[in-house]
Design a protein around this motif. Structure first.
Motif, short mmCIF file in Angstrom:
data_model
loop_
_atom_site.label_atom_id
_atom_site.label_comp_id
_atom_site.label_asym_id
_atom_site.label_seq_id
_atom_site.Cartn_x
_atom_site.Cartn_y
_atom_site.Cartn_z
N LEU A 721 0.86 -1.19 0.00
CA LEU A 721 0.00 0.00 0.00
C LEU A 721 0.89 1.24 0.00
O LEU A 721 2.00 1.21 0.54
N VAL A 722 0.36 2.32 -0.59
CA VAL A 722 1.09 3.59 -0.66
C VAL A 722 0.23 4.69 -0.04
O VAL A 722 -0.94 4.86 -0.41
N PHE A 723 0.81 5.42 0.94
CA PHE A 723 0.21 6.68 1.41
C PHE A 723 0.92 7.81 0.68
O PHE A 723 2.14 7.98 0.82
N MET A 724 0.17 8.58 -0.12
CA MET A 724 0.77 9.54 -1.05
C MET A 724 0.37 10.97 -0.69
O MET A 724 -0.81 11.33 -0.70
N ASP A 725 1.40 11.78 -0.32
CA ASP A 725 1.14 13.21 -0.18
C ASP A 725 0.96 13.80 -1.58
O ASP A 725 1.52 13.29 -2.55
N CYS A 726 0.19 14.88 -1.69
CA CYS A 726 -0.12 15.42 -3.02
C CYS A 726 0.81 16.55 -3.43
O CYS A 726 1.23 16.63 -4.58
#
Length: 928
Positions: A721-726
Motif C-alpha cells: 500500500l502507498v500513502f501519497m502526499d499530493c
C-alpha cells in the motif's frame, strides 16, 4: 294657291335695314332655343324625381311649349319659303296640344295651387325650425369635435414628444408619415414636414441599416405579425453609434387591412454598456473567487500541515508512557491544537457555504447513536465547568433517519458548546421531539436548554450573524470566533430547516433547530423491550430537576418500578417504606462518597445494589469504597443503552463490579497488520507522525521524499500500500500516481492501493485525487483510528483481489461480472454524482479507444496493441468492468507474445462486453 301674289313677296325681308334684320334673326334664334331647351329641362327634371305629383301636367307643358316653338319656327321659315299649308298644319297641332293642356290643367288648378291649412303650416314651420335647430346644434357639435380633435392631436403630439421612446409611423410603402421629437432628433430633422415622404434610405443611417429596416417593415406589412424586442445598432445624425430595442406593429383600417405600420425604439446604449461592464466585473469577480479558492486551498494545506504534525506528535506522546502530569499537559496541548483546527475548519466551512461548494452527504443514521457520540465529545467541556450535561435529556426511541451525520453533529456541537460556554452553573440539556410527520418523513426539533446568563432581545437579533459575539470587548471572559452560530444557521438552512432561540436575560436560553428528513422503521433494540426490566425496583437520588425529568421519562418508557428522591431525607423515607425489598439505588457519585453507607444499610432492612453516576474525572481514581459495596459505575453524560444494559445486568445477575468509561475502552481491539507500506511525504514532522501512526498497527513503513523516489522504490521493492502526499517538490503525488497506473514496464504493481494523504480539503480535491488514479482520500490531520480503518479496508481488499485473480482462470470470462457495482460504489465512496460522471466519461471515451485498437490490430503493430490494451485494462479496472478488463488483459498478453491470430475474435468479444457493460451501468447508475 291662286292668290299667292296677294301675300308679301318672299325674301323681301332681305331688303330690311341691317339692324332690323339682325334684330329679327337673333331674336328668333334665342326664342327657338328657349322653346326647345325648356321642355328638355322639364322632362329631365321630372324623370329624376319619383315623388312629383301631377307628372302629366309637366309633360303637357313640355309638349305645349315644344309645339309653340315649332309653330314659331315655321312662321320664321315661311317668311323665306312659301310653305303656308305646312305652317297651318303645325298651327293646328299646336292648337290641339294647347286645348288638351287647358282641358287637363283647368280642373286640377285648384288642387295644384291649393295651400295647406294653418295647423299644417304651423307643423311644417315647426319641423323646419327643428331642422334648423338640429342643424345648428350639429354644426356646434361638429365645431366642438373639431376643437377637441385639435386639442387631442396637440396632447398626443405632446405625449409622443415627452415619452423617452422614439415613435414613428409609415404607410404600406415604408414611407414616413410622422414621428415624435426624439426620432426627428436622431434623424437630424427639425419638423415632421421635413420627414414626410422620406424613407429609411433618406435617413442618416447607413444603407445596410436602411435595407434591414426595409426588410423588417416588409415582414410586418405582408404578414400583419409584430416584431418585438429586436436589438439592433445604427448610427444617428450626430454620428453616434447607438443600440436600440425596437418594436414594429401593423396599422389596420376598419376592414382589418394593413395600411401601414407603427414603430418604436428605445435607446439601450447605456444599458448595453452597463451589461458589458457588469460582465467584465463578473469575470473579474470570478477570477478573484478562483484566486480566493486557491488561496484558501493553499492556506488549508499550509495550516493543516503543521497542525497535523502537532496533533499527531501529541497523540504519540500520550501513548509513550508519560507521567500523569506530563500526560495531562500533552492532552491539554492536543485539545488546544484541535480547537485551532476547529477554528480553521469553521473558516473553510464558511468559505465553502458562501461559494456554494458545500454538499450534503445523506446516509441512514440512528439518532440515538448520533446523540451518544455528541454527548461523549462534549462531556469533558461540561465537566470542566462543573455542569450537568444530558444529551438527550429524555427517552428517545430508536429511529433511523437519512441525514448528513457530520453536519448535524457539527450544528449540535456548536449549540451545546455555546450553552456550556455561557453557563456557569446548573445544567445543559438536549431534547429531541417529532413536531410533524407525513408518510415516511418526520420533522425533528432539536433543542438545547441551559441555565446560563440568557440573552436580551436586542442581542438575539444578531446572534446568527457571522463574527457577532455577545461580548466583543478585549476583556471578555468567553472566547470564540463568532462563526459557530452563523455556520450553524447556514448548515440548517442548507438541510432545508430553520433555527432560532428563545431566551430571557438571567434565566437561561433554549436554542433550537428543525429539519425534515426521511425515516425508516424503528430498529428493535434490547433496551426498548418493556418486559425485561419489569421485575426491578429502583430508587433514584436526583436533586437536580433535569435528572428527575430524565429518569421519570426513561424509566416510565421501560416500565420499571421506580421512585425519584430529590433530597437525602426523601430518600430515607422511601427506603423505610420499601421494607425488605431488593432495591437498586441509583446515586450520584458525590452523594455516595459523602454518605455513611454502612449506617444507611443498618437503618434499613432492604437488600441494596448500587449504581453510581460518575464524571469522567472520577472514573480515573475510584475509591475503595466503590469496590467495597460492589457498585456499578456509569459515566456521565448518561447514555440510554448503557443505563439499560447496566440494569439488565441486575436482572440476569451477570453484572460486573465496575463498568468504566475510559478512552481506551471506546476503541475496538486492533489486530496486528503484517504489511509493507510506502509513505511518500516531504515534510519531516509529517513523516514522523504518519510513520508512527502506521507502525502502531504493525506494518513496516518505508519513506520516499518525493514522487521520483517513490517510483524508484516501487520498481525495486514490493509494497502492499502507498500513502501519497499530493503537494511535493519535483514530482507531486498526482503525477506519481498517474505514472504508477500507466507503467508498462512490468516492474511496478500498477494495481497497488494508493491513498491520498493531503492537507487539501476544498471541494474537488477528492475528485482530483481519484482522477489521478488514487483509490482513497484522507484529509490531514488524520487520527490513529482513521489510519487503522484505512489499512484494514484496502489491505483486506487487496488480499481478496489477489485471491480472486489466482483462483479465476484467465479464459473463463463468463464467470466474471460485467459490472461489479458494489466494488465500483465503494471505490468512489458512494458519491452518486462522481460515479455518474466517471461512468459517462468512460462510456463516451471507450468507443474511441476500441476503434483505435481495431486499427492497430489491422496494422499488426504488436507494441502499440499491447499499449492501448493495457490502457483499456486500466480504465476497466477503475470502472469495475471485470469482464472487459479480462479481455483487455488477454489482448495485451497475446500482443506481447506476438500471437495475433485470436485478436480479431477477442476484439469482437470486447465490443460485445462493452455493450453489455453500458446497459448495466445505465441501469445501476440511472443514466439517460
Amino acid at each position: 294657291m291662286d292668290h299667292v301674289h296677294d301675300f308679301m313677296p318672299h325674301g323681301v325681308c332681305i331688303s330690311w335695314d341691317v339692324p332690323l334684320l339682325i334684330l329679327h334673326v337673333f331674336s328668333d334664334i334665342f326664342i327657338a332655343f328657349a322653346y326647345f331647351s325648356i321642355p328638355l329641362g322639364i322632362i329631365f327634371f321630372v324623370r329624376q324625381k319619383d315623388d312629383i305629383t301631377f307628372k302629366p301636367v309637366y309633360y303637357l307643358f313640355a309638349g305645349f311649349i315644344t309645339a309653340c316653338g315649332i309653330t314659331h319656327l315655321m312662321g320664321i321659315i315661311t317668311l323665306w319659303v312659301p310653305i303656308y299649308y305646312i305652317e297651318g298644319v303645325f298651327k293646328a297641332l299646336t292648337a290641339i296640344v294647347s286645348v288638351s293642356t287647358a282641358v287637363y290643367l283647368i280642373p286640377r288648378l285648384s288642387d295644384m295651387v291649393a295651400l295647406p291649412d294653418l295647423k299644417e303650416l304651423i307643423s311644417l314651420n315647426k319641423q323646419l325650425s327643428d331642422e334648423n335647430t338640429s342643424r345648428r346644434e350639429a354644426e356646434a357639435e361638429l365645431q366642438k369635435s373639431r376643437s377637441m380633435l385639435s386639442e387631442s392631436n396637440k396632447m398626443l403630439s405632446t405625449i409622443l414628444d415627452a415619452i423617452p421612446v422614439r415613435v414613428f409611423w409609415k404607410d404600406r410603402r415604408s414611407v414616413f408619415l410622422g414621428a415624435n421629437r426624439l426620432f426627428l432628433a436622431d434623424a437630424g430633422l427639425n419638423s415632421v414636414d421635413e420627414l414626410a415622404g422620406k424613407t429609411d434610405f433618406d435617413m442618416p443611417w447607413s444603407e445596410a441599416a436602411a435595407d434591414k429596416f426595409r426588410r423588417d417593415d416588409a415582414k410586418v406589412i405582408n404578414t400583419g405579425l409584430p416584431q418585438l424586442q429586436i436589438e439592433e445598432q445604427f448610427v444617428d445624425a450626430s454620428g453616434n453609434e447607438i443600440w436600440v430595442n425596437s418594436n414594429k406593429v401593423a396599422l389596420l383600417n376598419d376592414y382589418e387591412q394593413v395600411i401601414g405600420l407603427l414603430g418604436t425604439y428605445e435607446d439601450i446604449s447605456k444599458a448595453k454598456q452597463a451589461a458589458q461592464e457588469l460582465m467584465l466585473a463578473k469575470e473579474q469577480a470570478e477570477q478573484a473567487n478562483v484566486a480566493k479558492s486557491e488561496f484558501l486551498a493553499n492556506m488549508s494545506h499550509e495550516l493543516r500541515t503543521p497542525l497535523n504534525g502537532v496533533i499527531g506528535s501529541l497523540h504519540l506522546l500520550t501513548e509513550s508512557g508519560l507521567g500523569s502530569r506530563q500526560k495531562n499537559l500533552a492532552k491539554m496541548s492536543k485539545n488546544s491544537a484541535e480547537s485551532l483546527l476547529g477554528l480553521l475548519n469553521d473558516i473553510l466551512d464558511l468559505s465553502k457555504i458562501e461559494s456554494g461548494n458545500l454538499q450534503l452527504h445523506l446516509h441512514n443514521e440512528d439518532i440515538n447513536d448520533l446523540l451518544t457520540e455528541v454527548a461523549k465529545n462534549m462531556a469533558a467541556r461540561a465537566e470542566e465547568k462543573g455542569l450537568e450535561l444530558l444529551c438527550p435529556g429524555h427517552f428517545i426511541p430508536s429511529v433511523v433517519a437519512k441525514i448528513d451525520r457530520l453536519r448535524v453533529k457539527q450544528v449540535l456541537s456548536n449549540i451545546i458548546g455555546n450553552a456550556i460556554k455561557f453557563t456557569d452553573e446548573g445544567s445543559v440539556t438536549l431534547d429531541v421531539a417529532v413536531v410533524s410527520q407525513k408518510a415516511s418523513q418526520k420533522t425533528f426539533r432539536f433543542s438545547v436548554s441551559d441555565t446560563g446568563i440568557g440573552i436580551n432581545a436586542a442581542e438575539q437579533q444578531k446572534l446568527f450573524q457571522r463574527f457577532s459575539q455577545l461580548d466583543s470587548s478585549s476583556t471578555r471572559q468567553r472566547g470564540g470566533s463568532g462563526l459557530g452560530l452563523a455556520i450553524s444557521r447556514q448548515l440548517v438552512e442548507l438541510m432545508g430547516g430553520r433555527i432560532g432561540v428563545n431566551s430571557t436575560e438571567g434565566l437561561g436560553s433554549t436554542f433550537w433547530f428543525e429539519i425534515t428528513v426521511d425515516t425508516s422503521k424503528r430498529v428493535r433494540l434490547a433496551h426498548t423491550d418493556s418486559e425485561l426490566l419489569s421485575s426491578l425496583n429502583l430508587i433514584v437520588m436526583a436533586e437536580l430537576p433535569c435528572y428527575r425529568r430524565y429518569f421519570d421519562d426513561v424509566l416510565t418508557n421501560w416500565h420499571v418500578q421506580y421512585q425519584v428522591a430529590n433530597s437525602p431525607h426523601q430518600l430515607s423515607q422511601m427506603l423505610d417504606l420499601a421494607g425488605e425489598q431488593e432495591i437498586v439505588l441509583i446515586l450520584p457519585m458525590d452523594f455516595f462518597l459523602s454518605a455513611d453507607i454502612d449506617k444507611l444499610i443498618r437503618e434499613h432492612s432492604g437488600d441494596y445494589q448500587f449504581v453510581l453516576l460518575a464524571s469522567q474525572n472520577q472514573l480515573t481514581r475510584l475509591p475503595e469504597k466503590v469496590e467495597q459495596y460492589d457498585s456499578l459505575v456509569l459515566s456521565k453524560p448518561l447514555v440510554q443503552s448503557e443505563l439499560f444494559n447496566a440494569l439488565l445486568g441486575f436482572v440476569a445477575d451477570t453484572h460486573v463490579s465496575i463498568l468504566k468509561e475510559r478512552p481506551s475502552q471506546n476503541q475496538e481491539t486492533h489486530e496486528i497488520i503484517d504489511a509493507r507500506v510506502l509513505l511518500v511525504e516531504d515534510n519531516y514532522i509529517n513523516v514522523v507522525v504518519a510513520k508512527g501512526l502506521i507502525e502502531m498497527f504493525g506494518p513496516t513503513v518505508e519513506v520516499a521524499e518525493n514522487g521520483a523516489e517513490a517510483l524508484s522504490l516501487l520498481s525495486r521493492q514490493h509494497f502492499d500500500l502507498v500513502f501519497m502526499d499530493c503537494q511535493m517538490p519535483g514530482m507531486d503525488g498526482y503525477d506519481c500516481s498517474r505514472q504508477i497506473r500507466a507503467d508498462t514496464s512490468g516492474q511496478m504493481n500498477t494495481d497497488i492501493p494508493i491513498i491520498a494523504l493531503t492537507a487539501n480539503a476544498m471541494r474537488g480535491d477528492r475528485e482530483k485525487c481519484l482522477a489521478a488514479g488514487m483509490d482513497d482520500y484522507l484529509a490531514k490531520p488524520v487520527e490513529a483510528e482513521t489510519i487503522y480503518q484505512t489499512l484494514r479496508k484496502w489491505l483486506n481488499k487487496q488480499a481478496g483481489t489477489n485471491k480472486s485473480v489466482t483462483e479465476t482462470p484467465s479464459d473463463s470470462e463468463e464467470n466474471l461480472l460485467v459490472f461489479d457495482s458494489v466494488v465500483y460504489k465503494r471505490r468512489l465512496m458512494n458519491d452518486m454524482s462522481l460515479m455518474q460522471q466517471v461512468a459517462v466519461n468512460f462510456i463516451d471515451d471507450m468507443p474511441r479507444q476500441i476503434a483505435q485498437l481495431e486499427s492497430l490490430i489491422a496494422e499488426g503493430d504488436e507494441v502499440a496493441i499491447a499499449r492501448i490494451a493495457h490502457k483499456i485494462k486500466g480504465a476497466c479496472a477503475n470502472m469495475a468492468a471485470l469482464e472487459m478488463g479480462e479481455l483487455a488483459l488477454q489482448i495485451e498478453s497475446d500482443a506481447k507474445q506476438q500471437q495475433l491470430t485470436q485478436l480479431e475474435q477477442r476484439l469482437m468479444q470486447l465490443r460485445k462486453s462493452f455493450d453489455r457493460l453500458v446497459t448495466e451501468v445505465r441501469q445501476a447508475l440511472v443514466l439517460s
